[in-house]
Design a protein around this motif. Structure first.
Motif, PDB file in Angstrom:
ATOM      1  N   GLY A 203      41.808  33.763  39.922  1.00  0.00           N
ATOM      2  CA  GLY A 203      43.183  34.196  40.148  1.00  0.00           C
ATOM      3  C   GLY A 203      43.938  34.459  38.866  1.00  0.00           C
ATOM      4  N   GLY A 204      43.799  33.575  37.867  1.00  0.00           N
ATOM      5  CA  GLY A 204      44.501  33.759  36.603  1.00  0.00           C
ATOM      6  C   GLY A 204      44.059  34.999  35.858  1.00  0.00           C
ATOM      7  N   CYS A 206      42.922  37.733  37.290  1.00  0.00           N
ATOM      8  CA  CYS A 206      43.488  38.887  37.995  1.00  0.00           C
ATOM      9  C   CYS A 206      44.952  39.091  37.619  1.00  0.00           C
ATOM     10  N   VAL A 207      45.697  37.993  37.445  1.00  0.00           N
ATOM     11  CA  VAL A 207      47.091  38.104  37.008  1.00  0.00           C
ATOM     12  C   VAL A 207      47.147  38.720  35.614  1.00  0.00           C
ATOM     13  N   THR A 244      48.829  47.456  40.655  1.00  0.00           N
ATOM     14  CA  THR A 244      48.454  46.562  41.750  1.00  0.00           C
ATOM     15  C   THR A 244      48.081  47.349  42.996  1.00  0.00           C
ATOM     16  N   PHE A 411      39.175  43.553  38.061  1.00  0.00           N
ATOM     17  CA  PHE A 411      39.980  42.915  39.104  1.00  0.00           C
ATOM     18  C   PHE A 411      39.148  42.702  40.367  1.00  0.00           C
ATOM     19  N   GLY A 415      38.240  39.034  41.707  1.00  0.00           N
ATOM     20  CA  GLY A 415      38.917  38.704  42.955  1.00  0.00           C
ATOM     21  C   GLY A 415      37.969  38.375  44.090  1.00  0.00           C
ATOM     22  N   CYS A 450      49.235  38.115  43.172  1.00  0.00           N
ATOM     23  CA  CYS A 450      49.006  38.174  41.724  1.00  0.00           C
ATOM     24  C   CYS A 450      50.089  39.007  41.038  1.00  0.00           C
ATOM     25  N   ALA A 454      52.465  37.828  38.012  1.00  0.00           N
ATOM     26  CA  ALA A 454      52.515  38.605  36.770  1.00  0.00           C
ATOM     27  C   ALA A 454      53.949  38.940  36.383  1.00  0.00           C
TER      28      ALA A 454
END
Length: 534
Positions: A203-204, A206-207, A244, A411, A415, A450, A454
């Motif tokens: 997750g981090g 992807c952010v 995104t 990503f 993900g 995400c 961000a």
């Protein structure tokens, strides 16, 4: 884990009907499951099939066998030795179709080329662009030594994970890092040790990719549009949203094997922009007044923490170990052709390419900029800050485009473990695969979640050293302890001492790197700007 040891047997060959009446047999409905191979344990603690029905067998037919009647075989096709330990382990197994419903193990037709694409795409990225920042503290000698030792160390632990993916003792495939952790340390301790770092790495990352991809998209528009462009530019938040949306659309590809083409594109673009950045930096020559003297803190304590923070930056450059088991899970495997052979072939090729990118990037970048390398953004920021007028607009625009495409591709692979985890909760509860519309909702929720993080925490990239300390055990320490617990090497032998040394050293480094990262953040300060991305 015994109740999770489930594997598919070879399909039963039907007997020809006899003229004599036979009592009707009530059979359970057919279940869709993966091809015959080493089974990957389910995320569920209880089997999806009822034990009472699983243990029931149809009554034997009283019709005498003829020489032409095919013999029923209850042994999986990949079991050949009569006394195989895998065959003994299969006597207590039950069928569990859940792995055929989840995006990581839904398709098992991968090969060494897919493995190389995925590994290269996940193993190299924008985190490598800050490696010269570590050299400003460590200097030439210790910077190169630290980078080399870290590369060899993480390559060794990667080999351990590839070997541990499938067990020849119980016939199980550990298709997720968390499953292997729980099988090694116990469910409670395994989740405590590995759950947060793994989810943070997925997750981090992807952010961070949204932050990098959105910011670079804004820069790419400015380069293409030019200084005399009259078009109204989008804000940074709007560029985050554009990136995104593109990532969410691509995330609708169903499983890990289906994004092999994206991983190939991501790998090519990663190698492209890394090579272009260090080549342009070296070709333009050193900046005037470049100094290679290591940065020294005012006190001895500050110097120690600066060195540890630099080591954390190097550790952060070697991410992707949390995806190795998932990548290997996409490959077919049986007793004669285990997946670890083609997987290691793909890993060797990909890490040869990775080394050809990381070392020139770190050494060439430090040679060109020395202590003037920007702490935030590293080589990418330095390219635009120092060479925006020297280098051609085509090179700058192509570099930006490569960064954007690589971020979109990365990503998807980072993900995928999160998609798999969300869908597993549905399959455990409903005992059926996730419908396509719900799968789309899950992935859109993750992508826009995400995006919210961000926008809310745009300074996440300033915490590279701290993040490297948190993720370090997953890469450098846990695989060593897993090998000791599962493979049980000869006590006081070479492998025993090596894994104990590296495991303890990795955990110690993680603790001091987290402390150093916190100290540096507190001492130097971080420009905290919630909901104010620049």
């Amino acid at each position: 884990m015994s109740e999770q040891n489930e594997i598919r047997s070879a399909p039963l060959t039907p007997r020809p009907r006899s003229a004599a009446p036979t009592p009707p047999v009530v059979s359970s409905p057919p279940v869709s499951c993966p091809p015959s191979q080493y089974h990957s344990p389910s995320l569920s603690r209880s089997p999806l099939l009822n034990e009472e029905h699983a243990d029931q067998a149809p009554p034997p037919s009283k019709t005498p066998k003829t020489p032409r009647t095919p013999r029923l075989s209850l042994t999986p096709r990949f079991i050949t030795p009569l006394g195989s330990p895998v065959r003994k382990a299969l006597r207590m197994t039950k069928l569990d179709p859940q792995d055929a419903w989840l995006p990581i193990t839904e398709s098992r037709n991968g090969n060494k080329y897919y493995a190389a694409f995925h590994t290269l795409c996940s193993g190299i990225g924008v985190q490598a662009l800050v490696l010269p920042v570590a050299f400003t503290i460590l200097g030439w000698t210790w910077g190169i030594i630290g980078l080399t030792l870290a590369f060899i160390w993480q390559l060794y632990t990667l080999w351990l994970l590839v070997q541990l993916h499938e067990s020849t003792e119980n016939g199980m495939r550990y298709s997720r890092y968390l499953q292997l952790s729980c099988a090694t340390f116990g469910e409670r301790l395994g989740k405590l040790l590995a759950l947060f770092p793994i989810m943070y790495l997925s997750g981090g990352t992807c952010v961070a990719l949204i932050i990098i991809g959105g910011s670079t998209s804004k820069l790419f528009f400015q380069i293409v549009c030019g200084a005399t462009c009259s078009a109204k530019p989008l804000t940074t938040v709007e560029w985050y949203l554009v990136f995104t949306c593109a990532a969410v659309v691509l995330s609708q590809l169903p499983n890990l094997n289906s994004i092999a083409g994206l991983s190939l594109v991501g790998a090519v673009t990663a190698v492209g922009y890394c090579t272009m950045i260090w080549a342009v930096s070296v070709a333009e020559g050193r900046l005037p007044g470049v100094s290679y003297n290591p940065v020294r803190g005012s006190t001895q304590v500050v110097r120690i923490f600066d060195v540890l923070n630099a080591l954390g930056i190097i550790a952060f450059a070697f991410r992707g170990h949390n995806l190795i088991l998932e990548i290997q899970a996409t490959m077919p495997s049986d007793e004669k052709h285990p997946s670890r052979v083609p997987m290691w072939q793909g890993v060797r090729v990909s890490y040869t390419v990775i080394s050809a990118c990381l070392f020139p990037l770190a050494i060439g970048g430090y040679w060109a900029y020395g202590q003037k390398i920007p702490a935030n953004g590293g080589m990418l920021t330095a390219l635009y800050q120092f060479h925006s007028r020297d280098a051609s607009q085509a090179v700058l625009g192509l570099t930006s485009l490569f960064v954007i495409v690589n971020a979109l591709s990365s990503f998807q692979i980072y993900g995928m473990p999160m998609f798999d985890d969300m869908e597993s909760k549905y399959t455990v509860r409903k005992k059926q695969p996730c419908p396509w519309w719900l799968r789309a909702i899950f992935r859109a929720m993750f992508g826009y979640g995400c995006f919210f993080v961000a926008v809310a925490i745009p300074f996440l990239g300033s915490l590279a050293g701290l993040i490297g300390g948190i993720a370090l055990p997953v890469t450098l320490a846990y695989p060593c302890f897993m090998w000791l617990k599962i493979r049980k090497p000869k006590m006081y032998g070479a492998m025993w001492w090596l894994n104990w040394f590296l495991g303890v050293l990795g955990m110690s480094l993680s603790a001091v790197l987290i402390a150093a990262g916190l100290y540096v953040v507190i001492d130097t300060g971080v420009e905290v700007s919630f909901f104010k991305p620049h």
